[in-house]
Write a protein that holds these residues in place. Structure first.
Motif, PDB file in Angstrom:
ATOM      1  N   UNK A  33       0.824  -1.200   0.000  1.00 54.04           N
ATOM      2  CA  UNK A  33       0.000   0.000   0.000  1.00 54.04           C
ATOM      3  C   UNK A  33       0.864   1.258   0.000  1.00 54.04           C
ATOM      4  N   UNK A  34       2.121   1.135  -0.371  1.00 56.17           N
ATOM      5  CA  UNK A  34       3.003   2.297  -0.374  1.00 56.17           C
ATOM      6  C   UNK A  34       3.274   2.739  -1.789  1.00 56.17           C
ATOM      7  N   UNK A  35       3.131   3.965  -2.106  1.00 57.10           N
ATOM      8  CA  UNK A  35       2.512   5.005  -1.291  1.00 57.10           C
ATOM      9  C   UNK A  35       0.996   4.906  -1.397  1.00 57.10           C
ATOM     10  N   UNK A  36       0.312   5.422  -0.412  1.00 56.86           N
ATOM     11  CA  UNK A  36      -1.141   5.372  -0.446  1.00 56.86           C
ATOM     12  C   UNK A  36      -1.659   6.338  -1.511  1.00 56.86           C
ATOM     13  N   UNK A  37      -2.826   6.000  -2.077  1.00 54.27           N
ATOM     14  CA  UNK A  37      -3.380   6.822  -3.152  1.00 54.27           C
ATOM     15  C   UNK A  37      -4.901   6.742  -3.144  1.00 54.27           C
ATOM     16  N   UNK A  38      -5.522   7.710  -3.798  1.00 53.40           N
ATOM     17  CA  UNK A  38      -6.969   7.748  -4.009  1.00 53.40           C
ATOM     18  C   UNK A  38      -7.230   7.860  -5.505  1.00 53.40           C
ATOM     19  N   UNK A  39      -8.297   7.234  -5.962  1.00 50.24           N
ATOM     20  CA  UNK A  39      -8.783   7.425  -7.326  1.00 50.24           C
ATOM     21  C   UNK A  39     -10.183   8.007  -7.187  1.00 50.24           C
ATOM     22  N   UNK A  40     -10.368   9.191  -7.761  1.00 46.86           N
ATOM     23  CA  UNK A  40     -11.600   9.952  -7.562  1.00 46.86           C
ATOM     24  C   UNK A  40     -12.299  10.183  -8.897  1.00 46.86           C
ATOM     25  N   UNK A  41     -13.615  10.020  -8.902  1.00 48.26           N
ATOM     26  CA  UNK A  41     -14.425  10.378 -10.055  1.00 48.26           C
ATOM     27  C   UNK A  41     -14.875  11.815  -9.857  1.00 48.26           C
ATOM     28  N   UNK A  42     -14.310  12.726 -10.642  1.00 48.33           N
ATOM     29  CA  UNK A  42     -14.599  14.149 -10.502  1.00 48.33           C
ATOM     30  C   UNK A  42     -15.922  14.493 -11.189  1.00 48.33           C
ATOM     31  N   UNK A  43     -16.095  14.003 -12.414  1.00 42.63           N
ATOM     32  CA  UNK A  43     -17.348  14.152 -13.152  1.00 42.63           C
ATOM     33  C   UNK A  43     -17.465  12.941 -14.064  1.00 42.63           C
TER      34      UNK A  43
END
Length: 137
Positions: A33-43
């Motif tokens: 899990x290094x480095x930690x990350x996020x995947x975001x749905x912006x639109x």
């Protein structure tokens, strides 16, 4: 994690062999899990990947995109620092993180702010592949 046998999918899923190979490849990958990350749905067609890169400067980060693969690498330039830690909770090791991108995903921009590397992505489908209405004459 248990291993799965994907060979039956090769017999019944025509044209999905790339997807099955991708699953097989990532199944055994222990990236941690290094480095930690996020995947975001912006639109609907915009995405953002945010990676925690505390301790890395801009010149220690490398971002490359080839075909549908996004690779983010972090490598410390001055690794020969000798420190006498009483407690070390902040990891400072080098890393390489890979992201498989879908078709027509393009990197729009990249920002490094407050230890977060933000990669903005957008799906841009060519006009020829978009549905179009055909009039009856």
């Amino acid at each position: 994690m248990s291993n799965f046998d994907f060979s039956p999918l090769y017999r019944s899923a025509i044209g999905f062999d790339r997807l099955v190979r991708l699953l097989e490849t990532n199944q055994g990958q222990v990236n941690g899990s290094y480095p930690s990350y996020n995947v975001e749905l912006v639109s609907e067609n915009k995405y953002r990947i945010s990676i925690s890169v505390a301790g890395f400067s801009e010149n220690e980060l490398e971002i490359t995109a080839h075909d549908n693969l996004l690779i983010v690498k972090g490598k410390h330039i001055n690794e020969k620092r000798e420190r006498n830690y009483l407690y070390q909770g902040i990891t400072e090791r080098n890393f390489e993180r890979k992201f498989q991108l879908a078709e027509y995903i393009q990197i729009k921009d990249v920002h490094l702010e407050n230890g977060l590397l933000s990669i903005n992505l957008e799906r841009i489908v060519p006009e020829t592949l978009k549905p179009r209405r055909i009039e009856i004459k």
